[in-house]
Enzyme design. Structure first.
Site, PDB file in Angstrom:
ATOM      1  N   GLU A  42       8.075  52.437  31.415  1.00  8.70           N
ATOM      2  CA  GLU A  42       7.565  53.521  30.573  1.00  8.70           C
ATOM      3  C   GLU A  42       8.677  54.336  29.924  1.00  8.70           C
ATOM      4  OE1 GLU A  42       4.470  54.276  29.697  1.00  8.70           O
ATOM      5  OE2 GLU A  42       3.380  52.944  31.046  1.00  8.70           O
ATOM      6  N   CYS A  51       1.958  57.351  21.967  1.00  5.64           N
ATOM      7  CA  CYS A  51       2.285  55.996  22.422  1.00  5.64           C
ATOM      8  C   CYS A  51       1.760  54.984  21.392  1.00  5.64           C
ATOM      9  CB  CYS A  51       1.691  55.750  23.804  1.00  5.64           C
ATOM     10  SG  CYS A  51      -0.080  55.450  23.811  1.00  5.64           S
TER      11      CYS A  51
END
Length: 182
Positions: A42, A51
Site C-alpha cells: 500500500e 486511490c
C-alpha cells in the site's frame, strides 16, 4: 462425548460445540507478516489521496476511520496509520479465524492482505475461500483463485480491465501463501 438419555428416555445432546484452537503464536506471526506485506504493497500516505478505484484513502490504504469514510482533507500521523492497519488486520483475523485456523502464518497473512484489498464480503463469497476451505495446501487451485482478482472497472467505459497493481499484489500474496511457514 456421546449423546446420553435422560429418565424419560429422551436423547440429550452432550457434545460440546467445536472450539477452535486459538494458536496465539500463529496469530501473532500472521498479524506481523500481514502488516509488513500490506505496508509495502500500500505504501504510507499521511495525507488523503484518491486511490486508483477513486476512493479517498490515507495511511496504509485506510478508507474509513471510526466508521466514517476518509475525505480529501484528512491528515494523520504514522502512528495513527500503523494503529489503523493493525486494528483492521486483528479484527479481520478474528472474523475469519474459523476459515483459516488450519493454515500457517504465511498463508493467513496472504489471506489477510487479500481481505484488506477486497474486503471480507468478497472473501466470504470467493472461490479463493472455497479452495482454501477444501484444501489449504492445494496450491495450484489456490493460485488460480488468487489470480482471478486482478481487475478494476474503467471509470468511463465501465469495462473490466487488468490492473498491473493488482497483478503485482496477487503475485506477492501467492508468493507469501506458497512460501511455507518461515
Amino acid at each position: 462425548m456421546q449423546n446420553k438419555v435422560n429418565q424419560n428416555n429422551v436423547k440429550l445432546n452432550t457434545t460440546q460445540p467445536k472450539i477452535l484452537p486459538s494458536k496465539p503464536d500463529v496469530k501473532a506471526k500472521a498479524i506481523e507478516k500481514a502488516f509488513n506485506t500490506i505496508a509495502i504493497l500500500e505504501g504510507l500516505h499521511l495525507k488523503a489521496y484518491l486511490c486508483p478505484a477513486g476512493v479517498w484513502t490515507v495511511g496504509y490504504g485506510t478508507t474509513n476511520i471510526n466508521g466514517r469514510p476518509v475525505t480529501k482533507d484528512v491528515v494523520i500521523t504514522k502512528e495513527q496509520a500503523t494503529q489503523y492497519l493493525k486494528d483492521y488486520i486483528t479484527q479481520s483475523l478474528e472474523a475469519v479465524w474459523s476459515d483459516v485456523w488450519k493454515c500457517n502464518s504465511n498463508q493467513i497473512a496472504a489471506i489477510l492482505s487479500f481481505i484488506y484489498n477486497f474486503g471480507k464480503g468478497a472473501w466470504d463469497t470467493s472461490g479463493l475461500r472455497r479452495a482454501i476451505l477444501a484444501n489449504p495446501n492445494d496450491f495450484q487451485s489456490i493460485c488460480i483463485q488468487f489470480r482471478r482478482w486482478i481487475y478494476v472497472e474503467d471509470k468511463k467505459s465501465k469495462e473490466k480491465e487488468k490492473s498491473k497493481g493488482l497483478i503485482n499484489r496477487r503475485e506477492a500474496e501467492i508468493k507469501l501463501y506458497c512460501s511455507g511457514n518461515a
